[in-house]
Design a protein around this motif. Structure first.
Motif, PDB file in Angstrom:
ATOM      1  N   ASP A  76      76.209  56.062  52.107  1.00 29.83           N
ATOM      2  CA  ASP A  76      74.792  56.007  51.854  1.00 29.83           C
ATOM      3  C   ASP A  76      74.430  54.880  50.811  1.00 29.83           C
ATOM      4  N   LYS A  77      75.374  54.268  50.412  1.00 28.96           N
ATOM      5  CA  LYS A  77      74.832  53.187  49.300  1.00 28.96           C
ATOM      6  C   LYS A  77      74.954  51.680  50.150  1.00 28.96           C
ATOM      7  N   ASP A  78      74.073  51.088  49.969  1.00 29.61           N
ATOM      8  CA  ASP A  78      73.784  49.695  50.716  1.00 29.61           C
ATOM      9  C   ASP A  78      73.002  48.897  49.665  1.00 29.61           C
ATOM     10  N   PRO A  79      73.541  48.584  48.394  1.00 26.79           N
ATOM     11  CA  PRO A  79      72.606  48.021  47.424  1.00 26.79           C
ATOM     12  C   PRO A  79      72.090  46.655  47.829  1.00 26.79           C
ATOM     13  N   PHE A  80      72.918  45.996  48.823  1.00 26.72           N
ATOM     14  CA  PHE A  80      72.319  44.751  49.220  1.00 26.72           C
ATOM     15  C   PHE A  80      71.349  44.828  50.656  1.00 26.72           C
ATOM     16  N   ALA A  81      71.107  46.011  50.893  1.00 31.94           N
ATOM     17  CA  ALA A  81      70.267  46.224  52.214  1.00 31.94           C
ATOM     18  C   ALA A  81      70.844  45.518  53.393  1.00 31.94           C
ATOM     19  N   LEU A  82      72.330  45.560  53.626  1.00 35.01           N
ATOM     20  CA  LEU A  82      72.635  44.712  54.714  1.00 35.01           C
ATOM     21  C   LEU A  82      72.489  45.625  56.087  1.00 35.01           C
ATOM     22  N   ARG A  83      72.356  46.858  56.026  1.00 38.02           N
ATOM     23  CA  ARG A  83      71.824  47.246  57.275  1.00 38.02           C
ATOM     24  C   ARG A  83      70.471  47.147  57.608  1.00 38.02           C
TER      25      ARG A  83
ATOM     26  N   ALA B  32      63.424  33.170  58.955  1.00 31.33           N
ATOM     27  CA  ALA B  32      63.893  34.602  58.719  1.00 31.33           C
ATOM     28  C   ALA B  32      65.317  34.840  59.371  1.00 31.33           C
ATOM     29  N   LEU B  33      65.635  34.380  60.565  1.00 39.42           N
ATOM     30  CA  LEU B  33      66.835  34.771  60.973  1.00 39.42           C
ATOM     31  C   LEU B  33      67.914  34.192  60.322  1.00 39.42           C
ATOM     32  N   ALA B  34      67.819  32.770  59.817  1.00 37.35           N
ATOM     33  CA  ALA B  34      68.667  32.413  58.884  1.00 37.35           C
ATOM     34  C   ALA B  34      69.035  32.850  57.825  1.00 37.35           C
ATOM     35  N   ASP B  35      67.944  33.434  57.290  1.00 35.44           N
ATOM     36  CA  ASP B  35      67.955  34.045  55.803  1.00 35.44           C
ATOM     37  C   ASP B  35      68.762  35.272  55.882  1.00 35.44           C
ATOM     38  N   LYS B  36      68.744  36.033  57.174  1.00 36.25           N
ATOM     39  CA  LYS B  36      69.192  37.345  57.104  1.00 36.25           C
ATOM     40  C   LYS B  36      70.728  37.170  57.333  1.00 36.25           C
ATOM     41  N   LEU B  37      71.056  36.108  58.115  1.00 39.99           N
ATOM     42  CA  LEU B  37      72.454  35.701  58.659  1.00 39.99           C
ATOM     43  C   LEU B  37      73.234  35.272  57.334  1.00 39.99           C
ATOM     44  N   GLU B  38      72.674  34.457  56.630  1.00 40.25           N
ATOM     45  CA  GLU B  38      73.220  33.802  55.212  1.00 40.25           C
ATOM     46  C   GLU B  38      73.524  35.226  54.503  1.00 40.25           C
ATOM     47  N   THR B  39      72.708  35.843  54.364  1.00 35.43           N
ATOM     48  CA  THR B  39      73.055  37.260  53.380  1.00 35.43           C
ATOM     49  C   THR B  39      74.107  37.923  54.013  1.00 35.43           C
ATOM     50  N   LEU B  40      74.154  38.339  55.282  1.00 35.52           N
ATOM     51  CA  LEU B  40      75.241  39.158  55.998  1.00 35.52           C
ATOM     52  C   LEU B  40      76.512  38.387  55.870  1.00 35.52           C
ATOM     53  N   VAL B  41      76.612  37.145  56.059  1.00 35.32           N
ATOM     54  CA  VAL B  41      77.881  36.481  56.083  1.00 35.32           C
ATOM     55  C   VAL B  41      78.338  36.322  54.705  1.00 35.32           C
ATOM     56  N   GLY B  42      77.578  35.951  53.824  1.00 33.14           N
ATOM     57  CA  GLY B  42      77.952  35.731  52.463  1.00 33.14           C
ATOM     58  C   GLY B  42      78.497  37.059  51.749  1.00 33.14           C
ATOM     59  N   MET B  43      77.529  38.251  52.077  1.00 32.02           N
ATOM     60  CA  MET B  43      78.099  39.533  51.512  1.00 32.02           C
ATOM     61  C   MET B  43      79.606  40.057  51.979  1.00 32.02           C
ATOM     62  N   PHE B  44      79.422  39.826  53.422  1.00 33.53           N
ATOM     63  CA  PHE B  44      80.728  40.222  54.038  1.00 33.53           C
ATOM     64  C   PHE B  44      81.837  39.431  53.793  1.00 33.53           C
ATOM     65  N   GLY B  45      81.863  38.263  53.366  1.00 33.33           N
ATOM     66  CA  GLY B  45      82.772  37.226  52.857  1.00 33.33           C
ATOM     67  C   GLY B  45      83.189  37.793  51.624  1.00 33.33           C
ATOM     68  N   ILE B  46      82.353  38.269  50.733  1.00 34.21           N
ATOM     69  CA  ILE B  46      83.083  38.480  49.438  1.00 34.21           C
ATOM     70  C   ILE B  46      83.175  40.226  49.322  1.00 34.21           C
TER      71      ILE B  46
END
Length: 746
Positions: free
Chosen positions: A497-504, A476-490
């Motif tokens: 108030d917009k967070d379409p990829f639920a990064l918060r 679960a931790l790895a899954d969330k970290l992958e999402t965060l770094v990927g989305m921040f990277g692109i």
């Protein structure tokens, strides 16, 4: 003049059930606010909102037939502009008075009626007038139009109005649903207002099928709810209807036996309340063979598709009985019961079919299919994403539990997304992860792996449970970290108030796992590992320096992209991308801690040091709170702030003290106190007793105060100045290991 109570109702076609409560409350509150603003209702007026599937209504107490006249004083213009040298009115003043309706046939008399008063540096003319209070007819018309205009309508509907002329349908109206009736009663008197092409009256319609009379005539405003329930078979109040549904649900379950309990979903309760005007709860059942299907599937289809309430047995398992909230109450309900049982059967059959078909293929056989599913056009396929999560999970697992945990985490991460390719998850996306757990058990995998696959999306929302075992926690931790770094990277970052990829939400989930499970993982190396996996190249290790000044953050930028042969972008992250994510996580942590009741000062003091082990943050906060309660705290916080300001001007100073250069008694005493106190405080800090460490440092208050009272830090002799700055640097480092105490200074 006495007040009377007011009732306004809009009778419409069936309103959207999920929005009904909000629409009813907004209509009533807006109407009352507008009446108060015009002086037709008082501050003590009580507002009651009514909302049923076919009506929005508001009952307002203590409403005047006419608002009181109001004395108004209006500034006209400076005396020097309004009067000439002889004191006579200028044309500008007379024109202004005429515009206000004043009698200017005798200009001198008109001027004599004005008041003079200071207005800043000059003297101004003021005109007193009496504004006639609004009548209820005009005031309610305005209030009704405002209330309708400001309704939070989810989707506006346009429809045509019948006309009295030879061209029917020539005008159109925009509203949430077509309106067919308007009631406006002040006491028992109809208020002649219009809305949506309708004229107000004193009658409405009752239940679509079970009303006793049609139309339902209302005697007065106060008899609205009672008359509707008696003659129209409608419970007008949303909360009253909801209460009745809950009561009937509980009663029906109790009649079946003490082992049954209703699964009362709050959102479903509200939606069903918006669907029925007079609830009637009935008991239905389905064939027991469907219980072979995972209960999450059956519960979801009953709730989401049919709006039914499942019944659980004493063990919390789904039974084959369920409850239906009907909108009709026939003497013989068998047809209604049979109809609902007949309707639910195909849904359950579909679920059983999906479940049986999905189990014909193993999760392992579905892995290759992930390469055909696009995750994001700049981040590749689900197969590529799965490999990234595997790599991050292996690294975390190795650190937390060695090769055994790393291997289990790798297996889980490899299979965790495969249920996305199943028919069941295709039909019910909410079951992703849950179905993966069931299919993993069917494939003969261990309970540990099955639970981890099921839990790897957790926590899904605020307050959700964390994964149940360590394997699930790692993935679960790895899954969330992958999402965060990927989305921040692109560059797909939250904005406003917009967070379409639920990064918060992903960041808060990672924070909760690190803190609540007290994982021995440092944040910066953890993020670096994730970035290196996603970036497929090492990150510069010096990017984690402590220079967190605003200039560097403002210069932070997201990396560019280059397209490789596969058509997907290969990420190119720079150091700033890594720092941006770190800042984002600490910002989410700060917000979460403030919501938990910690003060902004406490949170700021602890997070200013950016502690790497987030599991230590609660202990540091507790220590800071205990320290702040000490009598020495305020003085030491102020001293720390003063020291910080001094050291900002001498950033190259080392924390080194030469005893030979200590001249003044106060600096000698401070150095001696530090040699006694600092080692004990450091030992307590290393032992994790942060509260004791700060309390030990509180003993430095007296020598610190004496130092600043008796020692000139910036002495003219360079060696003395550097030595004293070094003494302060040593003091600053000793006192700010738990938190930045200067942030506690007021």
């Amino acid at each position: 003049m006495t007040t009377k109570n007011l009732l306004v109702e809009l009778f419409v076609e069936e309103l959207p059930p999920k929005a009904l409560k909000k629409l009813g409350d907004a209509f009533a509150s807006q109407l009352a606010d507008q009446l108060r603003a015009q002086g037709l209702a008082t501050a003590e007026s009580v507002v009651t909102a009514y909302a049923s599937p076919r009506r929005l209504a508001a009952h307002v107490t203590h409403v005047w037939l006419k608002a009181a006249d109001k004395a108004v004083q209006q500034k006209l213009m400076p005396v020097s502009v309004g009067l000439d040298a002889a004191g006579k009115p200028t044309p500008a003043l007379l024109k202004k008075l005429q515009a206000l309706g004043a009698d200017v046939t005798d200009p001198l008399a008109a001027v004599a009626a004005l008041k003079r008063a200071p207005d800043g540096k000059a003297e101004a003319l003021f005109y007193d007038s009496l504004v006639t209070g609004a009548s209820l007819d005009t005031g309610l018309q305005k209030a009704l139009e405002e209330a309708i205009a400001k309704l939070p309508i989810p989707k506006v509907m346009s429809y045509q109005l019948e006309s009295d002329c030879d061209l029917p349908g020539w005008s159109s109206v925009n509203f949430v649903r077509p309106a067919h009736g308007l009631v406006a009663l002040h006491g028992s008197t109809v208020v002649p207002v219009t809305a949506l092409g309708l004229k107000a009256g004193n009658s409405t319609q009752g239940h679509r099928f079970e009303t006793k009379v049609s139309p339902v005539v209302l005697k007065d405003a106060d008899s609205y709810a009672e008359t509707l329930e008696r003659d129209g078979a409608v419970i007008a109040g949303f909360d009253q209807r909801r209460f009745e549904i809950v009561k009937q649900l509980a009663g029906a379950a109790e009649k079946l036996g003490p082992s049954y309990q209703v699964l009362m979903d709050e959102d479903l309760l509200s939606e069903v309340t918006g669907l029925v005007e007079r609830p009637n709860v009935l008991v239905c059942e389905f064939e027991a063979q469907f219980l072979e299907v995972p209960q999450e599937c059956l519960i979801l289809t009953m709730k989401a598709n049919q709006k039914y309430f499942p019944l659980l047995d004493a063990a919390g398992k789904l039974s084959n009985k369920f409850l239906v909230v009907s909108n009709i109450s026939p003497a013989d309900a068998s047809a209604v019961i049979g109809g609902n049982e007949r309707v639910v059967r195909p849904r359950l059959s579909d679920a059983k079919f999906f479940f049986d078909q999905d189990r014909k293929k193993t999760l392992e056989s579905r892995v290759a299919g992930l390469d055909k599913v696009v995750y994001h056009n700049k981040l590749g396929t689900q197969g590529e994403r799965m490999e990234r999560v595997r790599a991050i999970a292996r690294a975390i697992g190795q650190q937390l539990g060695g090769e055994v945990l790393a291997k289990a985490a790798d297996t889980t991460a490899r299979l965790a997304k495969t249920d996305l390719l199943t028919d069941m998850v295709g039909e019910f996306p909410e079951l992703q992860g849950i179905m993966g757990g069931y299919y993993a058990r069917h494939d003969g995998l261990s309970e540990e792996i099955a639970f981890a696959i099921e839990d790897h999306y957790r926590p899904r929302f605020a307050g959700d449970d964390l994964p149940r075992n360590k394997v699930g926690l790692v993935v679960a931790l790895a899954d969330k970290l992958e999402t965060l770094v990927g989305m921040f990277g692109i560059g797909n970052l939250p904005t406003g108030d917009k967070d379409p990829f639920a990064l918060r939400r992903h960041a808060l989930g990672a924070i909760r796992m690190l803190i609540e499970k007290d994982l021995p993982l440092d944040l910066e190396p953890l993020l670096t590992t994730a970035f290196e996996v996603v970036n497929n190249e090492p990150i510069q290790r010096n990017c984690w320096d402590r220079q967190q000044d605003k200039a560097r953050e403002e210069k932070a930028r997201v990396g560019g992209f280059s397209v490789d042969a596969s058509g997907f972008s290969r990420r190119v992250f720079d150091d700033a991308t890594v720092i941006n994510l770190s800042v984002f996580i600490y910002d989410r942590l700060a917000g979460s801690l403030r919501e938990q009741g910690y003060s902004a000062q406490e949170v700021d003091a602890v997070l200013a040091l950016q502690p790497q082990r987030l599991g230590e943050v609660p202990k540091r906060l507790a220590a800071v709170r205990a320290f702040a309660a000490l009598p020495e705290a305020a003085a030491l916080a102020a001293a720390n702030k003063r020291i910080s300001n001094i050291l900002k001007k001498a950033p190259e100073v080392d924390a080194h003290v030469s005893e030979v250069l200590l001249k003044e008694p106060a600096e000698i005493a401070l150095h001696a106190a530090m040699k006694d106190v600092a080692p004990r405080a450091n030992a307590q800090f290393e032992a994790g007793d942060y509260t004791a460490s700060l309390q030990t440092l509180a003993a430095l208050r007296a020598p610190v105060d004496a130092f600043f009272d008796g020692v000139m830090v910036n002495a003219e002799e360079m060696d003395l100045r550097l030595n004293r700055q070094g003494l302060l640097k040593s003091l600053h480092e000793a006192m700010n290991r738990v938190a930045d105490l200067s942030r506690l200074a007021t």
